[in-house]
Design an enzyme around this catalytic site. Sequence first.
Site, short mmCIF file in Angstrom:
data_model
loop_
_atom_site.label_atom_id
_atom_site.label_comp_id
_atom_site.label_asym_id
_atom_site.label_seq_id
_atom_site.Cartn_x
_atom_site.Cartn_y
_atom_site.Cartn_z
N HIS A 23 0.88 -1.18 0.00
CA HIS A 23 0.00 0.00 0.00
C HIS A 23 0.92 1.24 0.00
O HIS A 23 2.03 1.19 0.52
CB HIS A 23 -0.84 -0.04 1.28
CG HIS A 23 -1.90 0.99 1.39
ND1 HIS A 23 -1.65 2.29 1.78
CD2 HIS A 23 -3.24 0.91 1.19
CE1 HIS A 23 -2.79 2.96 1.81
NE2 HIS A 23 -3.78 2.15 1.45
N ASP A 32 2.99 -4.17 7.99
CA ASP A 32 1.76 -3.41 7.78
C ASP A 32 0.62 -4.41 7.97
O ASP A 32 0.33 -5.21 7.10
CB ASP A 32 1.77 -2.82 6.36
CG ASP A 32 0.41 -2.23 5.98
OD1 ASP A 32 -0.56 -2.43 6.72
OD2 ASP A 32 0.34 -1.60 4.92
N GLN A 62 -4.55 -5.12 7.03
CA GLN A 62 -5.52 -6.07 6.48
C GLN A 62 -5.46 -7.44 7.11
O GLN A 62 -6.23 -8.32 6.73
CB GLN A 62 -5.32 -6.22 4.96
CG GLN A 62 -5.51 -4.95 4.16
CD GLN A 62 -6.97 -4.50 4.11
OE1 GLN A 62 -7.87 -5.25 4.42
NE2 GLN A 62 -7.18 -3.26 3.71
N LYS A 77 -10.32 -0.99 10.05
CA LYS A 77 -10.30 -2.21 9.22
C LYS A 77 -10.79 -3.41 10.03
O LYS A 77 -11.11 -4.45 9.46
CB LYS A 77 -8.89 -2.52 8.73
CG LYS A 77 -8.15 -1.36 8.08
CD LYS A 77 -8.58 -1.15 6.67
CE LYS A 77 -7.61 -0.17 5.99
NZ LYS A 77 -8.13 0.32 4.72
N CYS A 104 -4.77 2.30 -3.77
CA CYS A 104 -3.60 2.87 -3.07
C CYS A 104 -2.40 1.91 -3.12
O CYS A 104 -1.61 1.85 -2.18
CB CYS A 104 -3.91 3.23 -1.63
SG CYS A 104 -5.12 4.53 -1.46
N1 PMP Z 1 -1.92 -0.68 4.47
C1 PMP Z 1 -2.88 -1.42 3.91
C2 PMP Z 1 -2.56 -2.80 3.42
C3 PMP Z 1 -4.16 -0.90 3.79
O1 PMP Z 1 -5.13 -1.64 3.22
C4 PMP Z 1 -4.43 0.40 4.27
C5 PMP Z 1 -5.80 1.02 4.12
N2 PMP Z 1 -6.35 0.87 2.84
C6 PMP Z 1 -3.39 1.12 4.85
C7 PMP Z 1 -2.15 0.54 4.94
C8 PMP Z 1 -3.59 2.48 5.39
O2 PMP Z 1 -4.44 2.44 6.51
P1 PMP Z 1 -5.02 3.78 7.13
O3 PMP Z 1 -5.58 4.57 5.99
O4 PMP Z 1 -6.06 3.29 8.08
O5 PMP Z 1 -3.90 4.47 7.80
#
Ligand code: PMP
Length: 417
Positions: free
Chosen positions: A134, A211, A214, A237, A375
Amino acid sequence: MSVPANHLNPPAGLDVARVRADFPILQRTVHGKPLVYLDTAASAQRPEAVIKATDDFYRRLNANIHRGVHTLSQEATDAYEGARDKMAAFLNAPSRDELVFTRGTTEAINLVAQAWLRPRLNPGDEIIVSQMEHHANIVPWQMLCESTGAVLKPIPINDAGELDLDAYHAMLNDRVKLVGMVHVSNALGTVNPIAELARAAREKGIPLLVDGAQSLPHQAVDVQALGCTFFCFSGHKMYGPTGIGGLWAPMEVLAAMEPYQGGGEMIKKVTFERTEYNPPPGKFEAGTPNIAGAVGLGAAVDYLLDLGMDQVAAYEAWLLQAATARLEAVEGLQVVGTAAHKAGVISFTFDDIHPHDIGTIIDHHGVAIRTGHHCAMPAIARFGLPATARASLGIYNTLEEFDVLAGALEQVRDMFR
Ligand code: PMP
């Protein structure tokens, strides 16, 4: 992931009808159709228990925390710190003081980048991340590289969307100062073998940041068993509120880290000559935090524990496999991301219809999916695509909802033929 003999029989253990009844938003309609929410990877829905916990906080406990001697402040502090206890236990952290609350995964990664890695980085040093990250696990490192002369290197992935393990091992050299790795890819659904990756990194003295945005909603996570140095997550999430999440790291790492932001809450003593900081986790929580958000996150942890993470994982593994088979039966649909070990996500293309058109049209059937690059532009670009459509699932989804999606997709194709 074990493959069930019969697609139509979900494993016993999770009473999905009961789970659905816990989520008030699932009662609503969209364009006159029952809502089919298949966008949990972007943000999960909240159960009544989470909504009630935040509502109760504002109705009964609301006050600023840590500094007050009055009853409300003390009760609010207990509620906030109680949520830390729950979250730390959920991750099997050795100590509750190793759990720092942040706004979410993005802030947790930026915290590590600025407070831990920046002072340790020299020109020519390397940071390695996978090609399926991401943007939250790319851009903070890139920003750091620009100002320090360090280099960000991507670890390639194969056509199934799996990490190239040989390339990973070959890239772990003396210059690498950090590995950043997504646990479960939000764009492809790939589950990465974190324990194995962390072990190899540790043998070379390299910290590995996970990270975990998910992974927490889909499976039990034990940071000690993973053997990582940093674990980052987002409350929204995992069925909790937005604006709350966190970072776990061992105490010796947190203690050696510079503060991230300065201000109230993070100090023990301030004079104009010098400031003495609080020990972790307070040192990294400058200013008034998202108190109600933390309380709601604690309620989300309780809710998931009540369901049982093993039951959640077993049900979702079945649903993912059955739903994938259901969607693959739709002529012209091509799943993007076919790793042997996946969770929660089915990314796909459909003939040459633009994903945004698909998403917009099926919204009129009440179906919410996400379309675009999710993203994770480099991950999608790896497949020569600008965008995919993505159905993502959670504890409240059913195979019947994927029938609705498949039916809506058939109608989209008819419109474009
Ligand atoms: N990493 C992953 C794999 C994600 O799916 C997301 C959210 N789409 C993020 C990071 C970022 O999370 P947040 O916007 O809650 O900070």
